[in-house]
Each structure stands twice: as structure tokens, then as C-alpha cells.
Design an enzyme around this catalytic site. Sequence first.
Site, short mmCIF file in Angstrom:
data_model
loop_
_atom_site.label_atom_id
_atom_site.label_comp_id
_atom_site.label_asym_id
_atom_site.label_seq_id
_atom_site.Cartn_x
_atom_site.Cartn_y
_atom_site.Cartn_z
N SER A 26 24.65 28.55 40.58
CA SER A 26 25.66 29.59 40.83
C SER A 26 26.06 29.59 42.30
CB SER A 26 25.11 30.97 40.44
OG SER A 26 23.89 31.24 41.11
N ASN A 113 15.30 38.22 40.71
CA ASN A 113 15.89 39.22 39.81
C ASN A 113 16.24 40.52 40.54
OD1 ASN A 113 15.26 37.23 38.04
ND2 ASN A 113 13.78 38.41 36.83
N THR A 158 61.56 59.60 28.66
CA THR A 158 60.46 59.60 27.69
C THR A 158 60.94 58.70 26.55
OG1 THR A 158 61.22 61.48 26.40
CG2 THR A 158 59.78 61.98 28.26
N HIS A 159 60.04 57.95 25.97
CA HIS A 159 60.42 56.93 24.96
C HIS A 159 61.47 55.98 25.54
CE1 HIS A 159 58.44 59.56 22.01
NE2 HIS A 159 59.00 60.52 22.72
N LYS A 286 70.65 33.92 41.06
CA LYS A 286 69.49 34.74 40.69
C LYS A 286 68.72 35.34 41.86
CE LYS A 286 67.70 34.50 36.85
NZ LYS A 286 67.61 35.50 35.82
N ASN A 288 65.13 37.01 41.46
CA ASN A 288 64.13 37.34 40.44
C ASN A 288 62.95 38.11 41.05
OD1 ASN A 288 65.56 35.99 38.43
ND2 ASN A 288 64.59 34.03 38.91
N GLU A 293 56.55 40.66 38.55
CA GLU A 293 56.14 40.06 37.27
C GLU A 293 54.69 39.57 37.35
OE1 GLU A 293 59.56 37.54 35.52
OE2 GLU A 293 60.14 38.03 37.55
N TYR A 320 15.59 40.89 32.71
CA TYR A 320 16.56 39.94 33.25
C TYR A 320 16.74 38.75 32.32
CZ TYR A 320 18.87 36.44 36.06
OH TYR A 320 19.76 35.51 36.50
N GLN A 325 23.74 35.96 35.36
CA GLN A 325 24.32 35.21 36.48
C GLN A 325 25.85 35.15 36.37
OE1 GLN A 325 22.33 31.75 38.26
NE2 GLN A 325 23.90 30.50 37.30
N LYS A 328 28.82 37.70 38.13
CA LYS A 328 29.50 37.59 39.42
C LYS A 328 30.88 36.96 39.31
CE LYS A 328 25.56 36.08 40.84
NZ LYS A 328 24.79 36.85 39.83
N1 ARG Z 1 21.36 33.18 40.33
C1 ARG Z 1 20.70 34.18 39.55
C2 ARG Z 1 21.69 35.24 39.14
O1 ARG Z 1 22.75 35.26 39.69
C3 ARG Z 1 19.60 34.78 40.33
C4 ARG Z 1 18.45 35.30 39.55
C5 ARG Z 1 17.75 34.17 38.86
N2 ARG Z 1 16.50 34.61 38.35
C6 ARG Z 1 15.73 33.90 37.54
N3 ARG Z 1 14.62 34.41 37.19
N4 ARG Z 1 16.11 32.74 37.10
O2 ARG Z 1 21.44 36.05 38.28
#
Ligand code: ARG
Length: 462
Positions: A26, A113, A158-159, A286, A288, A293, A320, A325, A328
Site C-alpha cells: 500500500s 493495526n 418547483t418541479h 460554442k 461550454n 459539468e 483487523y 488497507q 485509504k
Molecule cells: N498497510 C496496512 C493497512 O493499511 C497496515 C496494517 C497492516 N497490518 C497487518 N497486520 N498486516 O491497513
Amino acid sequence: MTQPQKSWEHRLGKPTDSLAVDFVESLSFDKRLYKYDIVGSIAHAEMLCEQKLITKDELKQIKEGLIEISHAIAEDKFKFDKTYEDIHMAVENALIAKIGDAGKKLHTGRSRNDQVATDLRLWMRDEIELIQAKITLLQKAFVKLAEKYVSDIMPAYTHFQRAQPVSIAAYLLSFVEQLNRDFMRLKNCRLLVNLCPLGSGAIAGSSLPLDRKKTAELLGFSDITYNTIDSVSDRDFCAEFIFDCSVISTHLSKLAEDWIVFSTTEFDFIHIDDAFCTSSSMMPQKRNPDMLELIRGKSASLLGSLMAIMTLLKAQPSGYNRDLQEDKRHVFSAADTIEACVDMAAAIVDNTKFKTEKISAGLEKGFLDATALAEYLVKKGMPFRTAHGVVGSLVAQCEKQNKTLAEVSIDDFKKHCEIIADDIYISLGGKNVASSYATASAASPAQMAEQVNYWKKQLAQR
Ligand code: ARG
């Protein structure tokens, strides 16, 4: 090339498969958390030192090492190696490479975690403030525009059919209200975000004498979280954040839709500055409204992120799971998209003009004063339902004769309904009607002038 050493390679018989390395990493997207990861680690180390789990000298080495790493990342001199999976392990391993054994103590009593949950909360706290600041700028742009057009009247719909006449400021301030709720929603979200999970470890806490309140305090959290199992798996705050961004986006896409329509030749209510239009590669005439949009279009991505985070959280077992992961990607995407959209909307609002002459030239079309006429009859003692019918049939007649209500002669009015008197004409026409609104916060120029002042004061205090 030798693969970097991970402490779990003593447990697992083989290095991670290269396909799995790419799949599990990640780092490519969580490296943007690096500052928060480092700040969190420094607070953790401070606490470890206070609890005599590391020495003062080790703390000093850890701090200096982490600060150097932070500078290296900021200056683009840090080599990110995806075999370390994520920002947490990338930073920790760089620290160990720099300072040796002291670095190996940093992860005492900690798991990725609770670390990732802490980083994400720290990041989101700042992100919320940034979006709130942008919302405030957009609100200010709306208030500034509203102030210009307090006395100008436009039809409200309205509408999507002509309904009643309103001060243009009332229309513009409707967005200030929506954005204010967006601001408050983010404020509420921040309350839930601002709790510290650090010290929850992998799932159960630790047998070491960690001081969770201390790290929470050092990091400016209002309190610690109170269940370690929940702490490492809770991403409600992510879902809530994305929901809040999605609502903002829904509001902005309503604005975009309105203004795209308002800028057509058919409506011709507003002029969007050339700087926020594009043209056609084929049709030379044009102008635009592509930015609007795209504001409307980008709401699809926000709603997609909202659906994704909810689906991600649904039916995971307690504790967890690596699924988390993926949170994000959606949180970052929502934040980036909403930031861009709010900025763009503010710039457009700042540079848009209402074509007040055009709007008032067409104001008497569509019987915007019909409700006011019914209310005139109510003031003369007629029950509202009866008045509604009387005016309805008058409107039907006028439509056939291609007349406005104000063009009906007093004799014709009287033929239709004997309680109508000469004073009727001051209750007709868009401008008269808009200035006659008497209920609290109704869309009259007088009340909008007050509201503009209210908002100016409110927003100046932020
Ligand atoms: N990169 C992981 C995440 O974003 C971090 C936690 C990973 N923990 C584990 N026990 N593998 O969630």
C-alpha cells in the site's frame, strides 16, 4: 538483488512471492501519510521513554532518525521500497538502517493495526480542517455575489416550473445554508475522528506498561478509544467522512446543474466567465460550461467511494483484516475530489454575473404572482381553498388571452370576483410580490439584506 529482511521471515519459510509483493503493498498510496506516521512514532517513543521502556539516549536517537527520514521524504530523497509493504514498515526499516538497535525498540507495544488507525485519524483531522476552510471560502463567494443582487428578483422553480418570485440573493444564500450544514457535518465527524487508538496493539492491548493517555495527549487527541478490538477495526469515521464529502458533492452538482441550465441561450440568466468555459474543436460559436459539468460528473466518483467503503466494511469479521488497507484509496480519492470541486466552485461563483435585465424582462411570464393574488383574497376574508380556485380560473383565462394577471382590468377582476378592489395591483408583479413576503426568512429583498449581513458576520468569525 537481495530482498530486504523482515522480522517475520524467521516465521515464514520463504520470501514473499513477487506477485504477492505487488498485490499486498500500500506504500504507493499510503506514503502520503508519512508525516503523521512519524509524528505518531515520536509520541509513542516519548511515552516508551517516560515508561522506562527505552532510555533517554534511545529516544534521542529515534527522534533524530525519524526527523531525518521525514526531511528525506519531503525532499524526495527517500527510496521507497515496496517490499516493505507500507509507510509504517518503510519508515521503521529506514530508522533501523540508520540507528540500529534503538530503532528496533520503536515498535514496542505497537502493531501496524493501531498505528495505521492512528495515522489515518491524524491525517483526517487536518484534512477536515482544510475542507472546512475551503467551504468557508465558497460560502464567502456566494455571500459576496448575493450582496450584489439583493434587490434583483428572479423566478424560483418547483418541479422546474416557474413558482414564485424571489430575491436573487435568496437563491444564492440557499447554497450558503447547504454548505453550512456540510461544515457542521465535518465538525461532528472530527469529534469521532479525534480519539486515539494507539496502544491498542494488534487487537488486545499489551502486557507492557504503556501509557495510552500520554500518547493521546501528545498527539492532541481529545481522549483514547476504549475498546482495543473496536479500535483496530473501526473505520466508521472513514465512512462518515466520505459520506460528508458526498453530500457536499451532491450540493455542488445541484449548483452545477442549475448554472448549466441558467447559462443556456434558452434561459440566459447568467454569464459564466470565459476563463471557466471551453469551446468546441468544431463549432466555433460554442462557450461550454465544462467545469460545471465536471463538478456534476465528479460526484459520481464520490458516490462510488461511499459505496466502496460501505461494502468494504460490511461483513468483515471483528478485529483487523487486511481488507481495511483498501479504505485509504477511497478516503484519499474522496478528499482529493472534493477539494478540487470546492475550489473550482468558489472560483466560478467569484466570476459569475447574473443578467438582471434579461431576468426582469421575462419576470412576468409564468404567473409568479398567482399565489400572492390568492393571499390577497385571503386577506379580504375568503377561505384559501376558495381563493385558490378563483385564481386558478383567472390564470386559465389569462393564458388563453395571452395576458399577465397585472394586465387584467379592474372591471374584469370584479366580474370574476367581487371582493377584488383597486388595491389589487400593488399585490401583483414579480417585484411587488417579492417585497411583500412577511414570514420569517422569506425570500424578500429586505430579509435577504439582513441575511447577507448575518452571514458576513458569521463567516468573518471562522
Ligand atoms: N498497510 C496496512 C493497512 O493499511 C497496515 C496494517 C497492516 N497490518 C497487518 N497486520 N498486516 O491497513
